[in-house]
Design a protein around this motif. Structure first.
Motif, short mmCIF file in Angstrom:
data_model
loop_
_atom_site.label_atom_id
_atom_site.label_comp_id
_atom_site.label_asym_id
_atom_site.label_seq_id
_atom_site.Cartn_x
_atom_site.Cartn_y
_atom_site.Cartn_z
N PHE A 14 26.56 50.11 74.19
CA PHE A 14 26.26 49.34 72.80
C PHE A 14 25.61 50.43 71.44
O PHE A 14 26.79 50.62 70.69
N LEU A 15 24.75 51.45 72.04
CA LEU A 15 24.11 52.18 70.85
C LEU A 15 24.97 53.20 71.02
O LEU A 15 25.22 53.58 69.77
N LEU A 16 25.80 53.75 72.13
CA LEU A 16 26.68 54.89 71.89
C LEU A 16 27.27 54.56 70.71
O LEU A 16 27.53 54.98 70.23
N GLU A 17 28.21 52.91 70.90
CA GLU A 17 29.02 53.18 70.13
C GLU A 17 29.33 52.87 68.91
O GLU A 17 29.51 53.12 68.05
N LYS A 18 28.13 52.27 68.71
CA LYS A 18 27.47 52.23 67.36
C LYS A 18 26.97 53.46 66.77
O LYS A 18 27.47 53.39 65.05
N ALA A 19 26.06 54.87 67.08
CA ALA A 19 25.56 55.36 66.79
C ALA A 19 26.70 56.77 66.36
O ALA A 19 27.43 57.17 64.86
N ASP A 20 28.34 56.55 67.66
CA ASP A 20 29.68 57.43 66.94
C ASP A 20 30.31 56.31 65.34
O ASP A 20 30.74 57.63 64.68
N GLN A 21 30.21 55.09 65.65
CA GLN A 21 30.21 54.66 63.95
C GLN A 21 29.75 54.89 62.98
O GLN A 21 30.29 55.44 61.77
N ALA A 35 18.15 56.90 64.05
CA ALA A 35 17.62 56.00 64.96
C ALA A 35 18.69 54.79 66.12
O ALA A 35 17.18 54.58 66.78
N THR A 36 19.62 55.45 65.64
CA THR A 36 20.60 54.70 67.13
C THR A 36 20.41 55.35 68.24
O THR A 36 19.85 55.32 68.94
N VAL A 37 20.53 56.88 68.28
CA VAL A 37 20.24 57.84 69.52
C VAL A 37 18.89 57.61 70.07
O VAL A 37 18.59 58.16 70.91
N VAL A 38 18.08 57.90 69.18
CA VAL A 38 16.28 57.39 69.29
C VAL A 38 16.00 56.52 70.80
O VAL A 38 15.52 56.10 71.69
N GLU A 39 17.31 55.24 69.74
CA GLU A 39 16.91 54.06 70.76
C GLU A 39 17.68 53.86 72.08
O GLU A 39 17.20 53.46 72.61
#
Length: 104
Positions: A14-21, A35-39
């Motif tokens: 989910f976080l990978l998809e969110k970071a791409d978006q 912030a998403t990549v750090v998480e």
């Protein structure tokens, strides 16, 4: 337990998809993507792909001191692996520093 592992994998994806978006939506402001990549790195701390992405985002955000700290921490982690002799015997062929002397 297996349920926790599955939840971590789902959260990571989910976080990978969110970071791409976030990357495609806000090209000028990389702080949300950072912030998403750090998480995501909290779930998979040894992900080289995410680590490189984090460094690139820090460069974009001009966080030069943080880049230096990350590189130093990575060097220390590699040194810890080398100190215990991980690149000996059957792994000696993949030693990234074959001509350097062992740590003392």
């Amino acid at each position: 337990s297996a349920e926790i592992g599955i939840a971590d994998v789902k959260r990571f994806n989910f976080l990978l998809e969110k970071a791409d978006q976030e990357k495609s939506m806000c090209a000028e402001d990389s702080s949300a993507e950072f912030a998403t990549v750090v998480e995501a790195l909290n779930i998979a701390p040894r992900s080289v792909l995410l680590w490189v992405r984090k460094i690139f985002l820090m460069k974009t955000l001009k966080r030069w001191d943080d880049i230096a700290l990350e590189c130093e921490k990575n060097s220390c982690d590699v040194a810890k692996l080398e100190e215990v002799g991980i690149f000996s015997l059957d792994l000696s062929d993949i030693n990234p520093y074959p001509h350097s002397s062992p740590l003392h």
